[in-house]
Design an enzyme around this catalytic site. Structure first.
Site, PDB file in Angstrom:
ATOM      1  N   CYS A   1     -21.352 -34.342  67.520  1.00 34.67           N
ATOM      2  CA  CYS A   1     -22.078 -33.237  66.895  1.00 34.67           C
ATOM      3  C   CYS A   1     -22.096 -33.351  65.381  1.00 34.67           C
ATOM      4  O   CYS A   1     -23.147 -33.274  64.751  1.00 34.67           O
ATOM      5  CB  CYS A   1     -21.472 -31.901  67.325  1.00 34.67           C
ATOM      6  SG  CYS A   1     -22.268 -30.478  66.570  1.00 34.67           S
TER       7      CYS A   1
ATOM      8  N   CYS B   1     -25.824 -32.846  66.420  1.00 33.82           N
ATOM      9  CA  CYS B   1     -26.447 -31.593  66.008  1.00 33.82           C
ATOM     10  C   CYS B   1     -26.543 -31.395  64.494  1.00 33.82           C
ATOM     11  O   CYS B   1     -27.579 -30.966  63.989  1.00 33.82           O
ATOM     12  CB  CYS B   1     -25.720 -30.385  66.607  1.00 33.82           C
ATOM     13  SG  CYS B   1     -24.362 -30.733  67.705  1.00 33.82           S
TER      14      CYS B   1
ATOM     15  N   LYS C   1     -28.848 -34.016  62.649  1.00 32.95           N
ATOM     16  CA  LYS C   1     -30.185 -33.805  63.221  1.00 32.95           C
ATOM     17  C   LYS C   1     -30.829 -32.546  62.635  1.00 32.95           C
ATOM     18  O   LYS C   1     -32.001 -32.557  62.242  1.00 32.95           O
ATOM     19  CB  LYS C   1     -30.086 -33.685  64.735  1.00 32.95           C
ATOM     20  CG  LYS C   1     -31.395 -33.335  65.424  1.00 32.95           C
ATOM     21  CD  LYS C   1     -31.152 -32.959  66.868  1.00 32.95           C
ATOM     22  CE  LYS C   1     -30.385 -31.652  66.981  1.00 32.95           C
ATOM     23  NZ  LYS C   1     -30.070 -31.293  68.380  1.00 32.95           N
ATOM     24  N   LYS C   2     -30.057 -31.447  62.555  1.00 31.06           N
ATOM     25  CA  LYS C   2     -30.615 -30.208  62.018  1.00 31.06           C
ATOM     26  C   LYS C   2     -30.987 -30.372  60.545  1.00 31.06           C
ATOM     27  O   LYS C   2     -32.005 -29.845  60.087  1.00 31.06           O
ATOM     28  CB  LYS C   2     -29.605 -29.065  62.181  1.00 31.06           C
ATOM     29  CG  LYS C   2     -30.156 -27.677  61.863  1.00 31.06           C
ATOM     30  CD  LYS C   2     -31.166 -27.216  62.914  1.00 31.06           C
ATOM     31  CE  LYS C   2     -31.733 -25.833  62.611  1.00 31.06           C
ATOM     32  NZ  LYS C   2     -30.728 -24.766  62.759  1.00 31.06           N
TER      33      LYS C   2
ATOM     34  N   GLY D   1     -38.360 -41.324  75.979  1.00 34.11           N
ATOM     35  CA  GLY D   1     -37.515 -40.344  76.645  1.00 34.11           C
ATOM     36  C   GLY D   1     -38.219 -39.011  76.789  1.00 34.11           C
ATOM     37  O   GLY D   1     -39.226 -38.759  76.124  1.00 34.11           O
TER      38      GLY D   1
ATOM     39  N   TYR E   1     -34.402 -33.314  75.363  1.00 37.12           N
ATOM     40  CA  TYR E   1     -34.491 -32.607  74.089  1.00 37.12           C
ATOM     41  C   TYR E   1     -34.295 -33.536  72.893  1.00 37.12           C
ATOM     42  O   TYR E   1     -34.913 -33.339  71.842  1.00 37.12           O
ATOM     43  CB  TYR E   1     -33.502 -31.436  74.062  1.00 37.12           C
ATOM     44  CG  TYR E   1     -32.050 -31.809  73.945  1.00 37.12           C
ATOM     45  CD1 TYR E   1     -31.433 -31.878  72.693  1.00 37.12           C
ATOM     46  CD2 TYR E   1     -31.274 -32.094  75.065  1.00 37.12           C
ATOM     47  CE1 TYR E   1     -30.098 -32.221  72.569  1.00 37.12           C
ATOM     48  CE2 TYR E   1     -29.943 -32.433  74.942  1.00 37.12           C
ATOM     49  CZ  TYR E   1     -29.360 -32.496  73.701  1.00 37.12           C
ATOM     50  OH  TYR E   1     -28.038 -32.837  73.585  1.00 37.12           O
ATOM     51  N   ILE E   2     -33.463 -34.575  73.032  1.00 40.32           N
ATOM     52  CA  ILE E   2     -33.254 -35.486  71.907  1.00 40.32           C
ATOM     53  C   ILE E   2     -34.553 -36.212  71.577  1.00 40.32           C
ATOM     54  O   ILE E   2     -34.910 -36.391  70.402  1.00 40.32           O
ATOM     55  CB  ILE E   2     -32.125 -36.488  72.222  1.00 40.32           C
ATOM     56  CG1 ILE E   2     -30.795 -35.749  72.398  1.00 40.32           C
ATOM     57  CG2 ILE E   2     -32.002 -37.537  71.111  1.00 40.32           C
ATOM     58  CD1 ILE E   2     -29.649 -36.625  72.850  1.00 40.32           C
TER      59      ILE E   2
ATOM     60  N   VAL F   1     -37.757 -35.224  72.133  1.00 39.61           N
ATOM     61  CA  VAL F   1     -38.780 -34.380  71.499  1.00 39.61           C
ATOM     62  C   VAL F   1     -38.344 -33.960  70.103  1.00 39.61           C
ATOM     63  O   VAL F   1     -39.190 -33.795  69.205  1.00 39.61           O
ATOM     64  CB  VAL F   1     -39.140 -33.159  72.372  1.00 39.61           C
ATOM     65  CG1 VAL F   1     -39.709 -33.599  73.705  1.00 39.61           C
ATOM     66  CG2 VAL F   1     -37.965 -32.230  72.576  1.00 39.61           C
ATOM     67  N   GLU F   2     -37.038 -33.788  69.889  1.00 39.84           N
ATOM     68  CA  GLU F   2     -36.574 -33.422  68.546  1.00 39.84           C
ATOM     69  C   GLU F   2     -36.850 -34.546  67.554  1.00 39.84           C
ATOM     70  O   GLU F   2     -37.384 -34.310  66.461  1.00 39.84           O
ATOM     71  CB  GLU F   2     -35.082 -33.093  68.586  1.00 39.84           C
ATOM     72  CG  GLU F   2     -34.780 -31.752  69.234  1.00 39.84           C
ATOM     73  CD  GLU F   2     -33.297 -31.487  69.395  1.00 39.84           C
ATOM     74  OE1 GLU F   2     -32.923 -30.313  69.497  1.00 39.84           O
ATOM     75  OE2 GLU F   2     -32.501 -32.459  69.417  1.00 39.84           O
TER      76      GLU F   2
ATOM     77  N   ARG G   1     -41.574 -41.488  81.157  1.00 40.24           N
ATOM     78  CA  ARG G   1     -41.983 -42.054  82.447  1.00 40.24           C
ATOM     79  C   ARG G   1     -42.473 -40.997  83.419  1.00 40.24           C
ATOM     80  O   ARG G   1     -43.095 -41.316  84.428  1.00 40.24           O
ATOM     81  CB  ARG G   1     -40.820 -42.826  83.071  1.00 40.24           C
ATOM     82  CG  ARG G   1     -39.615 -41.965  83.393  1.00 40.24           C
ATOM     83  CD  ARG G   1     -38.461 -42.787  83.897  1.00 40.24           C
ATOM     84  NE  ARG G   1     -37.307 -41.962  84.222  1.00 40.24           N
ATOM     85  CZ  ARG G   1     -36.140 -42.434  84.624  1.00 40.24           C
ATOM     86  NH1 ARG G   1     -35.977 -43.742  84.750  1.00 40.24           N
ATOM     87  NH2 ARG G   1     -35.153 -41.616  84.898  1.00 40.24           N
TER      88      ARG G   1
ATOM     89  N   GLY H   1     -30.997 -40.554  77.811  1.00 37.33           N
ATOM     90  CA  GLY H   1     -29.778 -40.099  78.461  1.00 37.33           C
ATOM     91  C   GLY H   1     -28.525 -40.619  77.803  1.00 37.33           C
ATOM     92  O   GLY H   1     -28.557 -41.513  76.936  1.00 37.33           O
TER      93      GLY H   1
ATOM     94  N   ALA I   1     -30.988 -23.959  72.156  1.00 39.97           N
ATOM     95  CA  ALA I   1     -32.201 -24.212  71.373  1.00 39.97           C
ATOM     96  C   ALA I   1     -32.507 -25.698  71.396  1.00 39.97           C
ATOM     97  O   ALA I   1     -31.612 -26.535  71.486  1.00 39.97           O
ATOM     98  CB  ALA I   1     -32.020 -23.735  69.935  1.00 39.97           C
TER      99      ALA I   1
ATOM    100  N   HIS J   1     -40.239  -4.431  62.541  1.00 39.49           N
ATOM    101  CA  HIS J   1     -41.636  -4.735  62.217  1.00 39.49           C
ATOM    102  C   HIS J   1     -41.779  -5.021  60.727  1.00 39.49           C
ATOM    103  O   HIS J   1     -41.156  -4.368  59.905  1.00 39.49           O
ATOM    104  CB  HIS J   1     -42.505  -3.534  62.596  1.00 39.49           C
ATOM    105  CG  HIS J   1     -43.958  -3.761  62.368  1.00 39.49           C
ATOM    106  ND1 HIS J   1     -44.728  -4.564  63.193  1.00 39.49           N
ATOM    107  CD2 HIS J   1     -44.784  -3.312  61.395  1.00 39.49           C
ATOM    108  CE1 HIS J   1     -45.970  -4.580  62.742  1.00 39.49           C
ATOM    109  NE2 HIS J   1     -46.030  -3.826  61.653  1.00 39.49           N
TER     110      HIS J   1
ATOM    111  N   GLU K   1     -40.037  -8.847  67.494  1.00 43.18           N
ATOM    112  CA  GLU K   1     -40.370  -7.564  68.124  1.00 43.18           C
ATOM    113  C   GLU K   1     -41.260  -7.735  69.352  1.00 43.18           C
ATOM    114  O   GLU K   1     -41.341  -6.838  70.192  1.00 43.18           O
ATOM    115  CB  GLU K   1     -41.049  -6.624  67.128  1.00 43.18           C
ATOM    116  CG  GLU K   1     -42.440  -7.055  66.685  1.00 43.18           C
ATOM    117  CD  GLU K   1     -43.060  -6.076  65.687  1.00 43.18           C
ATOM    118  OE1 GLU K   1     -42.974  -4.855  65.930  1.00 43.18           O
ATOM    119  OE2 GLU K   1     -43.630  -6.541  64.682  1.00 43.18           O
TER     120      GLU K   1
END
Length: 451
Positions: A42, A47, A50-51, A173, A176-177, A179-180, A197, A261, A341, A436, A441
């Protein structure tokens, strides 16, 4: 029998450090062994960096939106080397914090490769230590398929240390890794292709979330290629790479990034000297209290292959420390309704059941969905849409799942995680007054079920 330590932790990642610190705080004599880097995946190659790179990629969006608010900006220039250097400095700072957390807790830190030599014995650099309990928290490692040219590909481990930003990158792949990082590289200026695939990425996520993110990545110019897989990778004379697909197509790129993976990191751990067994997937087999098939040895985190998230490893580490050394405070980890997330672009926030999972579990569901253009974009030409979705049990009115794709999704879903943990109903959502004007909301103003 007298042991050198009450608890010997192998691995100084999130879960291992948490278990060690709290066990020491409860009065146990504790050691931690780490052969690579303090903080684990991490902090070092996961994480946190990456963030930081996601933030960097988002700057391009902010610059594009600025004109709509009256700002005239000079053409921006991105320098990859500066980002990596600044990232490295921050990671080094965090490494130091982890070191101080351990040492100041009274934990003995041993930097070297630990190997089990028995049910109660660990060896590091020829030195043997005995322990009443041993905790395996060695985490995971990226997997690359065994194809010709696989040595030419990189994984998330290497992506954070690339010398320069690739002009073209092929991300392989569907998790989530993948697409991130596709969003990161596209946002920083690389021509990015994402190969998967299967028919659609993010298997296991809500169907509406998956299709919505696909549409938004299309808008951003990410080249999405589904039902595609690489057969081999070859180096070209000019230094570029040629990826030959199983359907015969050939793609030229500067970098092939595999996010297909992760496996448990058990290399040279010495499990053969113990009674520890692996499950059918190759992860360490544990019971509900994280005890392996060797009574003195426990395991937590990515190495057991349950929910592979940093906060889950932290919770598991805390549970182990409490059960062993402060049993009156012990409570099992609840794996239900874990908020999470995906820092794609736009990001995903999700908690609870997907629509598909709810139906499969036998619930009669009502589904509420809203898609809208965020207020911030109304003064711009950007057509990105936000998705919000609630999955509700039609009989009990209980909210089973909350899902979002859009800015700040991770921040918003954290609060909704508390609501689902508390068993909130749709009526209680409806009775909650919204803040608001915010996107959040919308979760308390959706009144009409779509289906």
């Amino acid at each position: 029998m007298t042991y050198d330590f009450d608890l010997f932790v192998i691995g100084a990642g999130s879960g291992g450090v948490r278990a060690a610190r709290f066990a020491a705080g409860f009065g146990a004599k504790v050691a931690v062994a780490e052969s690579r880097y303090l903080g684990g995946t991490c902090v070092n190659v996961g994480c946190v960096p990456k963030k930081l790179m996601v933030y960097a990629a988002h700057v391009a969006d902010e610059m594009e939106q600025a004109a709509g608010f009256g700002w005239t900006l000079e053409e921006g220039h991105f320098d990859w080397g500066t980002l990596i250097a600044n990232k490295n400095r921050e990671i080094e700072r965090l490494n130091g914090i982890y070191r101080n957390l351990l040492v100041n807790s009274g934990v003995t830190l041993l930097e070297g490769h630990a190997r089990l030599t028995g049910a109660n014995e660990v060896e590091i650099d020829g030195q043997r230590y005995s322990a009443k309990h041993i905790l395996i928290a060695t985490g995971g490692w990226p997997l690359v398929p065994d194809i010709p040219g696989k040595e030419l590909a990189i994984t998330s481990n290497e992506a954070f240390y690339l010398k320069q930003l690739p002009k073209r990158i092929l991300v392989v792949g569907g998790g989530y890794i993948a697409v991130e990082f596709a969003g990161i590289f596209q946002g920083l200026g690389s021509a990015t292709s994402l190969l998967y695939r299967g028919d659609l990425f993010l298997r296991g996520f809500d169907g509406s979330v998956r299709t919505h993110l696909k549409d938004e990545l299309d808008k951003r110019g990410v080249d999405l290629q589904f039902n595609s897989d690489i057969q081999r990778i070859d180096q070209q004379a000019d230094g570029s790479l040629k990826a030959t697909l199983k359907d015969g197509r050939e793609l030229l790129t500067d970098c092939v990034f595999y996010a297909t993976g992760r496996r448990p990191m058990l290399d040279n751990l010495g499990l053969e000297h113990t009674g520890v067994e692996l499950d059918e997937r190759g992860f360490v087999r544990v019971d509900d209290q994280y005890q392996t098939t060797e009574p003195s040895i426990l395991a937590i985190g990515d190495v057991i292959g349950r929910v592979q998230l940093t906060p889950v490893a932290l919770a598991e580490g805390m549970a182990v420390a409490r059960r062993l050394f402060k049993p009156e405070q012990y409570r099992p980890v609840d794996y239900r309704n874990i908020p999470t997330a995906v820092f794609s672009q736009p990001p995903i926030g999700t908690v609870g059941l997907t629509e598909e999972q709810a139906i499969e579990a036998g619930h009669k569901v009502r589904v509420f969905e809203s898609r809208f253009r965020a207020m911030k974009l109304t003064l711009t030409e950007i057509q990105e849409k936000t998705l919000m979705k609630l999955v509700v049990d039609a009989d009990s009115d209980k909210v089973l799942g909350c899902h979002m794709v859009g800015p700040d999704a991770g921040e918003i879903i954290q609060g909704l995680g508390i609501a689902l943990k508390a068993g909130a109903t749709k009526a209680q959502f409806d009775e909650t007054i919204g803040v608001h004007p915010t996107a959040a909301e919308e979760f308390v103003t959706m009144r009409t079920a779509m289906r």
